[in-house]
Design an enzyme around this catalytic site. Structure first.
Site, PDB file in Angstrom:
ATOM      1  N   HIS A 375      56.484  68.799  50.532  1.00 54.41           N
ATOM      2  CA  HIS A 375      55.661  68.823  49.331  1.00 54.41           C
ATOM      3  C   HIS A 375      54.187  69.005  49.661  1.00 54.41           C
ATOM      4  CE1 HIS A 375      59.015  67.467  46.923  1.00 54.41           C
ATOM      5  NE2 HIS A 375      58.263  67.664  45.865  1.00 54.41           N
ATOM      6  N   CYS A 688      58.722  95.896  42.527  1.00 58.19           N
ATOM      7  CA  CYS A 688      57.921  94.671  42.635  1.00 58.19           C
ATOM      8  C   CYS A 688      57.984  94.024  44.006  1.00 58.19           C
ATOM      9  CB  CYS A 688      58.339  93.666  41.562  1.00 58.19           C
ATOM     10  SG  CYS A 688      60.033  93.103  41.756  1.00 58.19           S
TER      11      CYS A 688
HETATM   12  C1  PEP Z   1      62.181  91.216  46.155  1.00 55.02           C
HETATM   13  O1  PEP Z   1      63.254  90.829  46.638  1.00 55.02           O
HETATM   14  O2  PEP Z   1      61.639  92.305  46.448  1.00 55.02           O
HETATM   15  C2  PEP Z   1      61.489  90.375  45.173  1.00 55.02           C
HETATM   16  C3  PEP Z   1      60.424  90.813  44.537  1.00 55.02           C
HETATM   17  O3  PEP Z   1      61.948  89.125  44.999  1.00 55.02           O
HETATM   18  P1  PEP Z   1      61.680  87.926  46.048  1.00 55.02           P
HETATM   19  O4  PEP Z   1      60.720  88.405  47.101  1.00 55.02           O
HETATM   20  O5  PEP Z   1      61.121  86.807  45.246  1.00 55.02           O
HETATM   21  O6  PEP Z   1      63.055  87.680  46.566  1.00 55.02           O
END
Ligand code: PEP
Ligand code: MG
Length: 767
Positions: A375, A688
Site C-alpha cells: 500500500h 490504447c
Molecule cells: C493493453 O493491454 O494494451 C492495455 C491498454 O491494457 P493494460 O495495459 O491495462 O493491460
C-alpha cells in the site's frame, strides 16, 4: 472460536500484561523467564526458549528457557545462520519442522538436553531492520505444531519486539553505536544505491522521521497530560486532524482518501475503545498509559486474526494511538519537524503517513530497511512522490537539513552532492521545462501534415491525472482503467463507493467522451483480499472479463455504479478487456443490459444508451472479428496484451523481454487485418496500448487507418507533434513497406530508412 484460538488470544493478553510490567520491574531475566513459561504453557509445548542477539560477538545467546536445562542459559551460543535457530534469524522468517532432528541444519547441544524434542517451531524477533532474537517452542511428538501456532508465535514475537529490544539494551547486548563525526558520516554515505520504488527526482534538504514507539515506551523527554479531560480534548483534536487530512487528500487521491482512515474511524466509533480508556483513567491510570494499554489490546485482537487484512489494520490502530498520544503531549506545537519540500528519511511508514507527507508537499521519500507494505508503494506511486527503499541503516543518522539528491529512476541517493552531480540534475529539470513549453503549445485538435484529423485521447489510471489530461486538451478519455479504487482498498468497494469515484470522473470530463474499462484484475494486478486460489499461469488464468463473468455480483455492482454515475455523461462507452470469443462479449453485453434493467426496476437514474465495446487483446479474436464487429459498438486495441498473447511473452518477465517485439511482422500484419475488418463495419477503433505514443509506431498506425489514439496524458504533446510531422501518404507508404517485410531484420531496415527520411523531412521543414 476454537479452543486453540481462544488460548492463543489469552496468551497475547498475558504477554501484553507482562510487557507493561517490565518497564516497572526492570528485572529482565525474570521477565524473559515469564515470557517463555507463558508461551510454552499456552502452546502446550514442552520447551519454550528465547535467544537474544549479542551484537558484540554476533552470536545468538540462550537467555531464558522452560524445558531445557537451566544451566544452559547464557552458555548456548550460535552464530547467525548456524543451526535451526541461527537459520531462522538469518532468514528472518518463521521455521517449523515436525521432525527437526532429521534436519541437516539441526545442531545438537549436549548441555541443553534437547534430544527427545522432535517438533520445532521458531520465529525471529525483529523491529524494522534491527535483528533482536529468536523465540522457540519444541515438543517430543512429531508434527506437533500447526499453522495457528506459527501465527500465534509470530504475533507474540511482534508484540515483544519493542520490550525485548529494551531488554537487550539493559543487558548490554546491543552494541552502542560509536558516534561518528558528521564529516566522517557524510563521506561514508556520499553515494547510496537503493531500490527504485517510485520514479522521479528530487534535490532537497533531509528531514528525518525518527522512529518513535509510543505504544511500548515513553518518548524520551516527552511530557504528557494525564487527565480524562485532556484525553477527551486529545481525542477531539485527533478527529479534527483526521478530517482535515482527509479534505486535503481528497484533492490528490479522490479514490482512496475516504478509506485511508477507515480503520481509525471504525475504532473511534467502537464504544469499547473509548470506554475502556476512560475507565482506566478513572481507576487512576495516567491517560497516555490508558491509551497505550487499550490500543495494545485492540492490536493484539487484530493481529491474532487469521485474515491478513484484519492483521494489517493493527498498524492503523498503532497510527491512531500515535496521533492521540501526540495530542496528549504538552507543547506539541513546537516539536513538529518541517517536511514541506524536504526529502523524508524514515525507517517505517504507514500508508496514512505517506498521505500526510503528500499533503505537506514532501519532495521525496527514502525508506530505510523493511517495513514497506504494498500500500505504501502504491500510494506513493499514485501520488507521484519519488521513493527509494535503501537498506543502509546509517542513513538514519544523516543530519537534518543535509542536502540530498535522489534519482528514483535509478534508485541512487547522493548526500551532499558535488557540483557536477547537481549540474546533471539541473539538466533533468531543464528537460521538464521543455516538456512544459511543449504543453503550452498543445492545440485542441490534432492534424497530420496534410490536414487529416486524428483524435487524441488520454488513458487515465487515477482521477488525479484528469486535470493534466484536460490541460493538455485531450479530446476524450480513451481508456479509464478502473482497477485503482479496487487496488487501494482492503475489501471490495461497494456499488456506492464506486459510484462516487466514477461520479468524479464524469464531473471532470464534461463534454468529452469517456470509455470506461471494466475491472481488469488478475495477472500482475492482484486483489489479495479476494483470497483467490494461486494460479500457475496467472496471465492465462482467471483474469479480467473472465473473473467478472465468474463473479457476476462484482460485475453487476460495477456496471450499476458506472451507469448511475455516468447517467448524464455526453458519451459513455463501456469496454471489456481480454475478450476472447463472441460468447464472452455477448455475456458481458448482456450483463450491461441486465444492470440497466435492474436500475430501472430500482427507479435509479442511469445512462440510457451506453456504447458497448471490446478491447482487442487476444489473438483468438482475429478469426471471429467479423462477427464481433457486427455486434460491438466500438473497439480499442490493447497492444500491451495483444503483443503478450500473440507472441506468448509474459509482459512482466524480464527473461523473455527480448521476445516482446511490437514490430514483429505477425503483430503488424494482425493489426492491419483488425483495422481493415472493423472499418468494413464502420465501427470506431482506437489504439490504447503503449505503442500509441511511440514515435516510430504512430506513423504505422496512421498508415493502416487508425484515426483514434489514447495515451498517458504526459505524452499528448509529443504525440501531437509526431502526427503533425507526417502526411497520410507517407504513413501509408511506411506501413506498406513494413507489412511487406517478413522478418525482424527486414523490418529494422525499413525503420532505419524511415528514421533517416524523417531527419531529412525535419531538416527540410525547419529550413
Ligand atoms: C493493453 O493491454 O494494451 C492495455 C491498454 O491494457 P493494460 O495495459 O491495462 O493491460
Ligand atoms: Mg490490457
Amino acid at each position: 472460536m476454537t479452543e486453540k484460538k481462544r488460548q492463543h488470544l489469552s496468551l497475547l493478553y498475558d504477554i501484553s500484561e507482562l510487557s507493561a510490567l517490565v518497564a516497572d520491574s526492570k528485572d529482565i531475566d525474570s521477565f524473559l523467564q515469564q515470557v517463555v513459561q507463558s508461551v510454552a504453557s499456552h502452546l502446550n509445548a514442552e520447551v519454550g526458549s528465547i535467544y537474544l542477539l549479542d551484537d558484540r560477538t554476533d552470536e545468538l545467546v540462550l537467555r531464558a528457557t522452560k524445558g531445557l536445562k537451566p544451566s544452559s542459559v547464557g552458555r548456548i551460543r550460535m552464530r547467525i545462520g548456524e543451526g535451526l535457530v541461527g537459520m531462522t534469524m538469518a532468514r528472518m522468517a518463521p521455521f517449523c519442522d515436525g521432525t527437526a532432528c532429521d534436519n541437516p541444519f539441526f545442531k545438537y547441544f549436549e548441555e541443553a538436553g534437547e534430544e527427545p524434542y522432535t517438533s520445532f517451531l521458531a520465529v525471529p524477533i525483529g523491529r524494522g531492520i534491527e535483528k533482536i532474537g529468536v523465540l522457540v517452542v519444541q515438543h517430543s511428538e512429531a508434527d506437533y505444531f500447526e499453522a495457528a501456532d506459527v501465527m500465534a508465535l509470530r504475533a507474540i514475537a511482534a508484540q515483544l519486539a519493542g520490550t525485548v529490544a529494551n531488554a537487550r539494551l539493559m543487558m548490554g547486548l546491543q552494541q552502542t553505536v560509536r558516534p561518528r563525526s558528521t564529516t566522517e558520516l557524510m563521506e561514508r554515505l556520499r553515494f547510496i544505491k537503493g531500490e527504485a520504488t517510485v520514479p522521479g527526482f528530487a534535490l532537497a534538504p533531509a528531514a528525518l522521521l525518527k522512529p518513535e514507539d509510543p505504544l511500548l515506551s515513553d518518548v524520551p523527554g516527552a511530557d504528557f497530560r494525564t487527565s480524562a479531560k485532556a484525553y477527551q480534548r486529545a481525542l477531539k483534536a485527533t478527529l479534527d486532524q483526521l478530517r482535515q487530512l482527509q479534505e486535503q487528500l481528497v484533492r490528490r487521491l479522490p479514490e482512496s482518501a475516504a478509506l485511508i482512515f477507515e480503520a481509525h474511524h471504525m475504532i473511534l466509533k467502537d464504544p469499547r475503545f473509548d470506554r475502556q480508556i476512560l475507565n482506566a483513567i478513572k481507576l487512576g491510570m495516567p491517560a497516555p498509559d490508558a491509551v497505550r494499554q487499550v490500543a495494545r489490546q485492540f492490536i493484539n485482537l487484530f493481529e491474532a486474526s487469521p485474515d491478513p487484512y484484519i492483521r494489517e489494520k493493527a498498524r492503523d490502530i498503532e497510527d491512531l494511538a500515535r496521533r492521540i498520544l501526540f495530542n496528549l503531549r504538552k507543547g506539541k506545537g513546537t516539536s513538529k519537524s518541517p517536511i514541506d519540500d524536504h526529502i523524508v528519511i524514515a525507517s517505517q511508514l504507514y500508508p496514512s503517513d505517506v498521505l500526510r507527507l503528500a499533503s505537506e508537499s514532501v519532495a521525496g521519500i527514502v525508506l530505510v530497511g523493511g517495513g514497506v507494505t504494498s500500500h505504501v508503494a502504491i500510494i506513493a506511486r499514485s501520488l507521484k512522490i519519488p521513493m527509494i527503499i535503501a537498506p543502509q541503516g546509517d542513513l538514519l543518522t544523516v543530519p537534518d537539513g543535509a542536502q540530498v539528491l535522489m534519482d528514483a529512476d535509478a534508485g541512487t541517493i547522493y548526500i551532499d552532492p558535488s557540483d557536477q552531480i547537481r549540474r546533471q540534475f539541473a539538466g533533468r529539470n531543464r528537460l521538464r521545462r521543455d516538456a512544459a513549453e511543449k504543453a503550452a503549445a498543445m492545440q485542441p485538435q490534432s492534424f497530420t501534415a496534410d490536414g487529416r484529423r486524428i483524435h487524441l485521447m488520454a488513458n487515465i489510471n487515477l482521477l488525479g491525472e484528469l486535470p493534466l489530461a484536460r490541460e493538455l486538451k485531450a479530446e476524450g478519455i480513451g481508456l479509464y482503467r478502473s482497477e485503482f479504487p479496487f487496488i487501494v482498498r482492503s475489501v471490495l468497494p461497494s456499488e456506492e463507493e464506486q459510484r462516487l469515484v466514477y461520479a468524479r470522473l464524469f464531473e471532470q470530463t464534461a463534454g468529452i467522451p469517456v470509455f470506461v474499462r471494466t475491472l481488469d484484475i488478475g495477472g500482475d494486478k492482484i486483489l489479495p483480499y479476494l483470497n483467490l486460489p494461486r494460479e500457475a499461469n496467472p496471465e492465462l488464468g482467471l483474469r479480467s472479463i473472465r473473473f467478472l463473468l465468474k463473479h457476476r455480483d462484482v460485475f453487476d455492482q460495477q456496471l450499476r455504479a458506472i451507469l448511475r454515475a455516468g447517467a448524464k455523461a455526453d458519451q459513455l462507452g463501456i469496454m471489456f478487456p481480454m475478450i476472447s470469443s463472441v460468447d464472452d462479449f455477448e455475456a458481458a453485453s448482456q450483463a450491461v443490459h441486465e444492470a440497466a434493467a435492474s436500475l430501472a426496476r430500482d427507479q435509479l437514474e442511469c445512462h440510457p444508451s451506453p456504447l458497448i465495446g471490446a478491447m482487442v487483446e487476444m489473438p483468438s479474436v482475429l478469426a471471429v472479428l467479423d462477427e464481433l464487429a457486427a455486434l460491438a459498438d466500438f473497439f480499442s486495441i490493447g497492444t500491451n496484451d495483444f503483443i503478450q498473447y500473440m507472441l506468448a511473452v509474459d509482459r512482466t518477465n524480464e527473461h523473455v523481454a527480448g521476445y516482446y517485439q511490437p514490430f514483429h511482422p505477425s503483430i503488424l500484419r494482425s493489426l492491419s487485418q483488425i483495422v481493415n475488418c472493423v472499418r468494413r463495419y464502420q465501427k470506431p477503433i482506437s489504439v490504447c496500448g503503449e505503442v500509441a505514443h511511440d514515435g516510430d509506431f504512430i506513423p504505422f498506425l496512421l498508415g493502416i487507418g487508425i484515426r483514434h489514439l489514447s495515451v498517458d496524458p504526459q505524452f499528448l504533446p509529443t504525440v501531437q507533434q509526431t502526427i503533425a510531422s507526417v502526411t497520410i501518404q507517407q504513413a501509408e507508404a511506411y506501413a506498406q513497406a513494413l507489412l511487406a517485410a517478413s522478418s525482424l531484420r527486414e523490418i529494422e531496415a525499413v525503420r532505419e530508412k524511415w528514421r533517416k527520411n524523417r531527419t531529412d523531412r525535419l531538416t527540410v521543414t525547419s529550413a
